[in-house]
Motif scaffolding. Structure first.
Motif, mmCIF file in Angstrom:
data_model
loop_
_atom_site.group_PDB
_atom_site.id
_atom_site.type_symbol
_atom_site.label_atom_id
_atom_site.label_comp_id
_atom_site.label_asym_id
_atom_site.label_seq_id
_atom_site.Cartn_x
_atom_site.Cartn_y
_atom_site.Cartn_z
ATOM 1 N N GLN A 10 -9.501 8.056 4.794
ATOM 2 C CA GLN A 10 -9.182 6.895 3.964
ATOM 3 C C GLN A 10 -9.684 7.067 2.537
ATOM 4 O OE1 GLN A 10 -7.129 4.600 4.907
ATOM 5 N NE2 GLN A 10 -7.022 5.524 6.951
ATOM 6 N N GLU A 11 -10.291 8.247 2.288
ATOM 7 C CA GLU A 11 -10.838 8.580 0.967
ATOM 8 C C GLU A 11 -11.782 7.480 0.488
ATOM 9 O OE1 GLU A 11 -7.691 9.903 -1.675
ATOM 10 O OE2 GLU A 11 -7.799 11.856 -0.689
ATOM 11 N N ALA A 37 1.622 7.744 4.972
ATOM 12 C CA ALA A 37 1.059 7.033 3.827
ATOM 13 C C ALA A 37 0.446 5.710 4.259
ATOM 14 C CB ALA A 37 2.135 6.805 2.768
ATOM 15 N N SER A 84 -3.056 6.636 5.844
ATOM 16 C CA SER A 84 -4.155 7.201 5.057
ATOM 17 C C SER A 84 -3.671 7.633 3.694
ATOM 18 C CB SER A 84 -4.755 8.406 5.794
ATOM 19 O OG SER A 84 -5.557 9.185 4.938
ATOM 20 N N PRO A 85 -4.461 7.370 2.645
ATOM 21 C CA PRO A 85 -4.112 7.898 1.314
ATOM 22 C C PRO A 85 -4.364 9.395 1.206
ATOM 23 C CG PRO A 85 -6.242 6.797 1.225
ATOM 24 C CD PRO A 85 -5.697 6.564 2.613
ATOM 25 N N ARG A 108 0.827 -1.201 0.000
ATOM 26 C CA ARG A 108 0.000 0.000 0.000
ATOM 27 C C ARG A 108 0.867 1.259 0.000
ATOM 28 N NH1 ARG A 108 -3.944 0.210 4.955
ATOM 29 N NH2 ARG A 108 -4.771 -1.608 3.841
ATOM 30 N N THR A 137 -0.970 11.411 1.003
ATOM 31 C CA THR A 137 -0.204 11.339 -0.228
ATOM 32 C C THR A 137 -0.972 11.933 -1.397
ATOM 33 O OG1 THR A 137 -0.936 9.030 -0.345
ATOM 34 C CG2 THR A 137 1.309 9.448 0.409
ATOM 35 N N ASP A 138 -2.303 11.796 -1.401
ATOM 36 C CA ASP A 138 -3.083 12.426 -2.469
ATOM 37 C C ASP A 138 -2.966 13.936 -2.400
ATOM 38 O OD1 ASP A 138 -3.837 9.987 -3.371
ATOM 39 O OD2 ASP A 138 -5.874 10.050 -2.568
ATOM 40 N N ARG A 148 3.304 7.765 -6.033
ATOM 41 C CA ARG A 148 2.426 8.801 -6.569
ATOM 42 C C ARG A 148 2.975 10.188 -6.227
ATOM 43 N NH1 ARG A 148 -3.081 8.222 -4.054
ATOM 44 N NH2 ARG A 148 -2.685 6.098 -4.714
ATOM 45 N N GLU A 171 2.641 2.160 -3.448
ATOM 46 C CA GLU A 171 1.764 2.823 -4.414
ATOM 47 C C GLU A 171 1.595 4.297 -4.079
ATOM 48 O OE1 GLU A 171 -2.891 2.642 -5.980
ATOM 49 O OE2 GLU A 171 -2.227 1.379 -4.304
ATOM 50 N N ARG A 172 1.387 4.589 -2.808
ATOM 51 C CA ARG A 172 1.104 5.969 -2.404
ATOM 52 C C ARG A 172 2.339 6.855 -2.488
ATOM 53 N NH1 ARG A 172 -2.697 4.249 2.827
ATOM 54 N NH2 ARG A 172 -4.411 3.387 1.572
#
Length: 962
Positions: A924-925, A566, A569-570, A530, A573-574, A537, A533-534
């Motif tokens: 957690q979007e 990260a 929580s996404p 997980r 990073t978003d 990005r 990936e974050r």
């Protein structure tokens, strides 16, 4: 301390005897007080220049004694006035040069005397020397300009305005830190290209100003029988020695934007205009500022200055100049590099760092807690000591030198001039200062090294992609990746993306240095699939911005924080991928996990907006976005790590929004007042405008990503009232434009996104209504035309920004509306029917998941019950109208025992639990839903209370009527 000066050098004493002989023939008495005698002996020993100058020009020294200037501090403007008197009779360049040199000679005698005799502290000496250079440049240029115009004509811009030469002082003169025998570094510029008018031959402005600059340099620097004024170095100009001596502003801007080298940013920190038209000077500095101070945190400066220092050290080693107290180890330049590195990195974001004197920079670093106060104190003490040593070295023969003597006689002389009895005592203190400076320099500029833990798997080879796929999959599996194939593909895709996007060589080097650390941190995160990936990005969003790669290289701790967050929580990073400026917030963990409260928020926003021009709307919006996003990130970090309790998360988020709305209102109001003047005949004591918060903003219950429900009202009651400016408009027009500008500033998307989404549909008459209404119109609407649901909304409405007097009047209107008597059954029916309509259109419960807000037993049911209860009982219990948030409204209902049993507490507990889940879903979007088997007890109790309060009571009332 003053050392004993009984053993004088015979040569310098001979110069004193020469002066005494002259004084005797002139009938001039020598001061008899012991203080003068001791000071004279100390100065003559320390400065052969003073001793010889006094002997050769005895009248100068006699006049200094008689005037009292040896013991006096000059006031502001004194030196300029003295120079004007000295130049009163000059008519040509030879007489100008002679007068300047005589003036400089007299003032240097005074300055050196006061320095060595300890009549002046270091700041006064540096200021006097800098002022001497400033006034000589300005006075000489004024005369040379007039003479050159008389000979060649007048340079003009495109509008025919006469132009003057702008002189930029660089280095120590720019910072007003000039030493006793320093060169002055100058750059010459002029505002616009054009032609000289009244010239006997065709002449461009550039040709005119190059000639004028040459004459100025000659007047100051040429050696005559009277010496020189200041040695002038012009090599810091664009293109160095091969560049034109004077350049137009446009040519300079083109150079600094496209061709300047990194060391020129460093040099330009101290640039200060010392001559020229004030408006031109301001224009030039405004043009140069973005070149020096970047809008982002520019950690590439550390690497650049590290390289520059390495070059200097190499050159010193080649020359064998370790004894150089300016450029050598632990010298003055290292202190300047420390301060200026922080200026280059942070100065664009923090205007307080945009100062020139290094001691002010150091003090600012301590104030900002960027370096420990005790370290700053040691650096400052070392700087003062080294600058005094520098002055003593140069005072001896008025020679530009920074090298410690290597013979016993001159070593003793230097030590005694510094107040020490011998070289050994002096050298020990000097070595201590230099060691402290070098230690701190090495600490600040040390290339960051991320040490691998024992037993760590070497993941650097994964980034290089030089092993067989099977081996790479084994490494990833051993590192804890659940799906090594997906992880390997992601790394390869990212590596390919960096190749396609054409990174610079430096960018490739930085990324190559970073990626092994990144992969190691990801593997250690506990959920590497997980986190990989974050984090990739984020890296993909910044890979072409070498400043951010430099930041990550210089601060490996950022990567550690990023990996940690990260994994939680996404959301982090978003946000950072969309707004890389937020990486700044990860540098200091003390700040990251300590969200700010209102006063601190206001101060931070003041600092962010301070350097922005009042009319630069785009930059105002950028800084506001940066402020809101950064502070929301801090709240989220503190929330997830449980540094702050859940129930205050919304308090923090609401305060961020309130501060932002208030500042947007202030900026928008100032903009319109500048154009149209202030509205007249208003209710209020300030703007006559009020921004009301409804919904979550009004209820102090904002979540992550909440939009803002706003309503605007104004205090103008007269339809004919006008603003008081020269371009007057009606108050109605003014306030409507104000509302439009506020919405524009808050919702327009820039490079960093939008500040907030705004919902204005709760205003009177909804989307069909006026954007801004008068308070009287608002009150009339609420009294005569508003629906029950609008009164429900009013229970959560409160002023969030604007005029305090108007806010008080609004509170009176709101209280009157909420506290009027109502038919309980009709009220219950209307509230229940509105809730049913809302649930029918908005409830997303289904597929095994429950809608936290709109589902039966969810947040909206609690809010509707509270709103019903407030409207139902406020006429009898006006205290219910005091609050706008559900928790305190429920507490008030409990205090007056208006809900049965423990209903109020049960609703409070359920509300907190549901809101906690809502917050977590946001971070957690994820959709704002939960599995049907979660929070079953809380949801069930809310449904029971809804039936008891909103349905069973209705049936009982109907049955009773039957």
């Amino acid at each position: 301390m003053m050392s004993d000066h009984t053993n004088q050098d015979p040569a310098t004493e001979a110069h004193w005897l020469t002066w005494l002989d002259w004084a005797g023939t002139q009938g001039i008495a020598v001061p008899a007080d012991p203080a003068f005698t001791q000071a004279r002996a100390r100065v003559w020993e320390a400065s052969e220049y003073v001793a010889i100058t006094a002997a050769r020009h005895p009248a100068d020294f006699a006049e200094l004694i008689a005037s009292g200037d040896l013991e006096s501090v000059y006031g502001a403007g004194d030196l300029a006035q003295r120079l004007e008197t000295a130049l009163a009779s000059v008519t040509d360049e030879p007489s100008l040069q002679r007068a300047l040199r005589i003036f400089r000679r007299r003032e240097m005698l005074r300055i050196i005397w006061r320095d060595i005799a300890e009549r002046a502290p270091l700041p006064e000496t540096l200021e006097d020397l800098s002022e001497l250079a400033d006034v000589c440049i300005d006075a000489a240029l004024a005369r040379l300009h007039d003479w050159t115009c008389a000979e060649l004509g007048t340079p003009r811009d495109a509008e025919g305005r006469p132009q003057r030469l702008v002189v930029l002082a660089m280095g120590k003169l720019g910072a007003r830190e000039l030493n006793l025998s320093s060169d002055i570094d100058l750059i010459f510029a002029f505002a616009q290209t054009g032609e000289v008018t009244g010239s006997p031959r065709a002449l461009s402005n550039e040709q005119f100003f190059v000639r004028l600059a040459q004459r100025l340099v000659q007047s100051l620097a040429s050696a005559t029988v009277d010496g020189f004024v200041f040695r002038v170095d012009t090599r810091l100009r664009p293109f160095g020695e091969v560049g034109p001596l004077a350049m137009s502003f446009q040519a300079m801007e083109d150079y600094y934007q496209s061709q300047a080298r990194e060391w020129e940013r460093y040099a330009m920190i101290k640039a200060r205009p010392v001559a020229g038209d004030p408006a031109d000077r301001d224009q030039l500095m405004a043009m140069l500022r973005p070149f020096v101070y970047r809008r982002y945190l520019d950690f590439g400066a550390f690497e650049s200055l590290r390289d520059l220092k390495r070059m200097i050290a190499k050159e010193l080693y080649r020359r064998g100049m370790d004894a150089n107290i300016k450029l050598g180890p632990g010298g003055i330049r290292e202190i300047e590099f420390i301060g200026q590195a922080f200026q280059l990195v942070r100065g664009g974001r923090d205007p307080a760092l945009q100062v020139r004197p290094i001691r002010q920079v150091l003090a600012c670093l301590a104030d900002r807690d960027l370096m420990p106060a005790e370290v700053i104190a040691r650096l400052d003490a070392a700087y003062v000591f080294l600058r005094l040593v520098e002055n003593r070295l140069q005072a001896y023969r008025d020679k530009q030198t920074h090298t410690l003597p290597d013979d016993a006689v001159n070593r003793l002389r230097l030590a005694r001039s510094m107040g020490f009895a011998d070289w050994t005592a002096f050298a020990a203190v000097l070595a201590e200062h230099r060691q402290r400076v070098q230690e701190q320099f090495d600490h600040v500029f040390a290339a960051p090294v991320e040490e691998a833990e024992p037993g760590d798997i070497n993941l650097g080879m994964l980034w290089n992609g030089c092993h067989e796929p099977a081996h790479e999959l084994e490494l990833l599996k051993a590192s804890g990746f659940a799906d090594p194939e997906v992880a390997r593909t992601r790394i390869a895709q990212f590596r390919d993306a960096t190749a396609r996007k054409g990174l610079s060589a430096r960018g490739h080097d930085r990324l190559g240095h970073l990626m092994p650390q990144v992969l190691r941190l990801i593997a250690a995160s506990g959920q590497p699939d997980r986190v990989l990936e974050r984090m990739l990005r984020v890296l993909e969003s910044v890979m072409q911005r070498t400043a951010y790669l430099a930041m990550l290289s210089e601060h490996p701790g950022i990567l550690a924080q990023l990996a940690c967050l990260a994994g939680m929580s996404p959301w982090f990073t978003d946000r950072i991928a969309r707004h890389p400026l937020l990486l700044d917030e990860l540098i200091d963990t003390r700040r990251l996990y300590a969200p700010l409260r209102r006063d601190e928020l206001e101060s931070e926003l003041d600092a962010l907006l301070a350097p922005v021009d009042a009319e630069d709307l785009e930059q105002q919006m950028e800084r506001l976005h940066q402020f809101a996003q950064g502070n929301m990130l801090r709240v989220a970090a503190a929330d997830l790590t449980e540094v702050i309790p859940l129930m205050v998360v919304s308090d923090y988020l609401t305060e961020i929004a309130e501060v932002a709305v208030a500042r947007v209102l202030r900026l928008a109001f100032a903009h319109l007042v500048a154009r149209h003047g202030r509205p007249t005949a208003i209710l209020g004591e300030d703007t006559g405008f009020l921004a009301l918060g409804y919904g979550k903003l009004g209820g102090i219950e904002l979540g992550y990503g909440s939009d803002l429900d706003l309503v605007f009202i104004h205090g103008s009651e007269s339809v004919t009232a006008m603003t008081d400016g020269p371009r007057s408009i009606s108050n109605e027009q003014f306030y409507n434009r104000l509302g439009q500008r506020i919405i524009h500033m808050m919702t327009t998307r820039t490079a960093t996104g939008a500040l907030y989404e705004i919902d204005m549909r709760l205003r009177p008459d909804g989307t069909k209504g006026m954007l801004v209404r008068s308070l009287a119109s608002f009150a009339n609407y609420q009294e005569t035309a508003a629906w029950t649901w609008e009164h429900q909304a009013l229970t959560r409405a409160r002023p969030v920004a604007g005029d305090p007097a108007l806010a008080r009047r609004f509170d009176e209107v709101r209280r009157a509306v909420l506290c009027r008597p109502r038919d309980p059954e009709q009220l219950r029916t209307e509230v229940r029917e509105m809730r049913a309509k809302m649930r029918a259109s908005l409830d997303r419960t289904g597929g095994g998941r429950f809608d936290l807000k709109q589902g039966a037993g969810g947040i909206a049911d609690i809010e509707f019950m509270v709103q019903y209860a407030v409207l139902r009982w406020a006429a009898d219990y006006p205290t219910l109208a005091d609050w706008t948030d559900n928790i305190r409204q429920l507490a008030t209902l409990a205090r007056f025992d208006l809900l049965p049993g423990q209903s109020a507490q049960e609703l409070t507990d359920a509300y907190k639990a549901l809101r906690a889940a809502y917050h977590r879903s946001a971070l957690q979007e994820q959709p704002k839903t939960i599995p049907l088997d979660q929070l079953e007890a809380e949801r069930g109790r809310v449904r029971e209370l809804w039936r008891a309060l909103m349905e069973d009571a209705h049936r009982e009332a109907v049955n009773g009527q039957d």
